[in-house]
Design a protein around this motif. Structure first.
Motif, PDB file in Angstrom:
ATOM      1  N   ALA A  23     -13.989  -4.038   6.343  1.00 28.66           N
ATOM      2  CA  ALA A  23     -13.056  -4.645   7.291  1.00 28.66           C
ATOM      3  C   ALA A  23     -12.456  -5.952   6.774  1.00 28.66           C
ATOM      4  O   ALA A  23     -11.619  -6.548   7.437  1.00 28.66           O
ATOM      5  CB  ALA A  23     -13.741  -4.888   8.637  1.00 28.66           C
ATOM      6  N   GLY A  24     -12.862  -6.362   5.593  1.00 29.11           N
ATOM      7  CA  GLY A  24     -12.293  -7.572   5.001  1.00 29.11           C
ATOM      8  C   GLY A  24     -10.958  -7.287   4.330  1.00 29.11           C
ATOM      9  O   GLY A  24     -10.502  -6.134   4.259  1.00 29.11           O
ATOM     10  N   PHE A  25     -10.331  -8.311   3.814  1.00 32.69           N
ATOM     11  CA  PHE A  25      -9.010  -8.173   3.200  1.00 32.69           C
ATOM     12  C   PHE A  25      -9.047  -7.217   2.008  1.00 32.69           C
ATOM     13  O   PHE A  25      -8.307  -6.234   1.954  1.00 32.69           O
ATOM     14  CB  PHE A  25      -8.480  -9.541   2.762  1.00 32.69           C
ATOM     15  CG  PHE A  25      -7.153  -9.468   2.075  1.00 32.69           C
ATOM     16  CD1 PHE A  25      -5.987  -9.326   2.808  1.00 32.69           C
ATOM     17  CD2 PHE A  25      -7.070  -9.532   0.694  1.00 32.69           C
ATOM     18  CE1 PHE A  25      -4.755  -9.243   2.178  1.00 32.69           C
ATOM     19  CE2 PHE A  25      -5.843  -9.453   0.056  1.00 32.69           C
ATOM     20  CZ  PHE A  25      -4.680  -9.315   0.797  1.00 32.69           C
ATOM     21  N   ILE A  26      -9.926  -7.477   1.069  1.00 36.41           N
ATOM     22  CA  ILE A  26     -10.000  -6.635  -0.129  1.00 36.41           C
ATOM     23  C   ILE A  26     -10.565  -5.261   0.217  1.00 36.41           C
ATOM     24  O   ILE A  26     -10.047  -4.232  -0.222  1.00 36.41           O
ATOM     25  CB  ILE A  26     -10.843  -7.320  -1.225  1.00 36.41           C
ATOM     26  CG1 ILE A  26     -10.122  -8.588  -1.704  1.00 36.41           C
ATOM     27  CG2 ILE A  26     -11.103  -6.374  -2.394  1.00 36.41           C
ATOM     28  CD1 ILE A  26     -10.927  -9.456  -2.631  1.00 36.41           C
ATOM     29  N   GLY A  27     -11.629  -5.227   1.005  1.00 35.84           N
ATOM     30  CA  GLY A  27     -12.248  -3.951   1.368  1.00 35.84           C
ATOM     31  C   GLY A  27     -11.303  -3.019   2.100  1.00 35.84           C
ATOM     32  O   GLY A  27     -11.276  -1.814   1.844  1.00 35.84           O
ATOM     33  N   SER A  28     -10.496  -3.559   3.003  1.00 39.17           N
ATOM     34  CA  SER A  28      -9.572  -2.711   3.763  1.00 39.17           C
ATOM     35  C   SER A  28      -8.477  -2.147   2.871  1.00 39.17           C
ATOM     36  O   SER A  28      -8.078  -0.980   3.021  1.00 39.17           O
ATOM     37  CB  SER A  28      -8.963  -3.491   4.926  1.00 39.17           C
ATOM     38  OG  SER A  28      -8.179  -4.574   4.479  1.00 39.17           O
ATOM     39  N   HIS A  29      -8.006  -2.930   1.922  1.00 40.10           N
ATOM     40  CA  HIS A  29      -7.006  -2.416   0.980  1.00 40.10           C
ATOM     41  C   HIS A  29      -7.618  -1.361   0.062  1.00 40.10           C
ATOM     42  O   HIS A  29      -6.968  -0.369  -0.289  1.00 40.10           O
ATOM     43  CB  HIS A  29      -6.386  -3.558   0.179  1.00 40.10           C
ATOM     44  CG  HIS A  29      -5.375  -4.327   0.973  1.00 40.10           C
ATOM     45  ND1 HIS A  29      -5.738  -5.326   1.838  1.00 40.10           N
ATOM     46  CD2 HIS A  29      -4.036  -4.212   1.059  1.00 40.10           C
ATOM     47  CE1 HIS A  29      -4.651  -5.817   2.414  1.00 40.10           C
ATOM     48  NE2 HIS A  29      -3.607  -5.156   1.962  1.00 40.10           N
ATOM     49  N   LEU A  30      -8.870  -1.559  -0.322  1.00 40.71           N
ATOM     50  CA  LEU A  30      -9.571  -0.553  -1.119  1.00 40.71           C
ATOM     51  C   LEU A  30      -9.709   0.744  -0.321  1.00 40.71           C
ATOM     52  O   LEU A  30      -9.477   1.837  -0.850  1.00 40.71           O
ATOM     53  CB  LEU A  30     -10.947  -1.077  -1.538  1.00 40.71           C
ATOM     54  CG  LEU A  30     -11.829  -0.101  -2.306  1.00 40.71           C
ATOM     55  CD1 LEU A  30     -11.174   0.338  -3.609  1.00 40.71           C
ATOM     56  CD2 LEU A  30     -13.187  -0.739  -2.577  1.00 40.71           C
ATOM     57  N   CYS A  31     -10.056   0.638   0.953  1.00 42.89           N
ATOM     58  CA  CYS A  31     -10.184   1.824   1.807  1.00 42.89           C
ATOM     59  C   CYS A  31      -8.855   2.575   1.905  1.00 42.89           C
ATOM     60  O   CYS A  31      -8.829   3.814   1.823  1.00 42.89           O
ATOM     61  CB  CYS A  31     -10.665   1.432   3.204  1.00 42.89           C
ATOM     62  SG  CYS A  31     -12.382   0.894   3.252  1.00 42.89           S
ATOM     63  N   ASP A  32      -7.757   1.849   2.066  1.00 45.56           N
ATOM     64  CA  ASP A  32      -6.432   2.485   2.101  1.00 45.56           C
ATOM     65  C   ASP A  32      -6.177   3.277   0.820  1.00 45.56           C
ATOM     66  O   ASP A  32      -5.729   4.416   0.851  1.00 45.56           O
ATOM     67  CB  ASP A  32      -5.326   1.433   2.257  1.00 45.56           C
ATOM     68  CG  ASP A  32      -5.262   0.830   3.640  1.00 45.56           C
ATOM     69  OD1 ASP A  32      -5.737   1.461   4.599  1.00 45.56           O
ATOM     70  OD2 ASP A  32      -4.730  -0.292   3.761  1.00 45.56           O
TER      71      ASP A  32
END
Length: 86
Positions: A23-32
């Motif tokens: 749910a963090g900035f980097i993690g959410s972009h990685l999930c996308d």
């Protein structure tokens, strides 16, 4: 040894990944990115610094599973969860 291209064309290999801090900035972009690349994701976050707004659009995706969990504590994936464990 080269992969059998006939097999690769007929069978989709399931790729599974666990993302901590989803749910963090980097993690959410990685999930996308991983969803676009057809990964099946198990995503963990305690939401201490992350924000659910970052992954809201993924919550209903069939290959995305979110668990609110602090990775300081062990996390065990159940063998009965066939979406995650082969």
């Amino acid at each position: 040894m080269q992969p059998n291209s006939e097999y690769m064309q007929t069978e989709r290999v399931k790729k599974k990944v666990l993302v901590a801090g989803a749910a963090g900035f980097i993690g959410s972009h990685l999930c996308d990115r991983l969803i676009k690349e057809e990964y099946e994701e198990l995503c963990l976050d305690n939401c201490y610094t992350g924000n659910m707004v970052n992954i809201e659009h993924l919550l209903h995706h069939s290959r995305f599973t979110f668990v609110e969990h602090d990775v300081i504590q062990p996390y065990h994936v159940s063998p009965s969860d066939q979406r995650i464990v082969p």
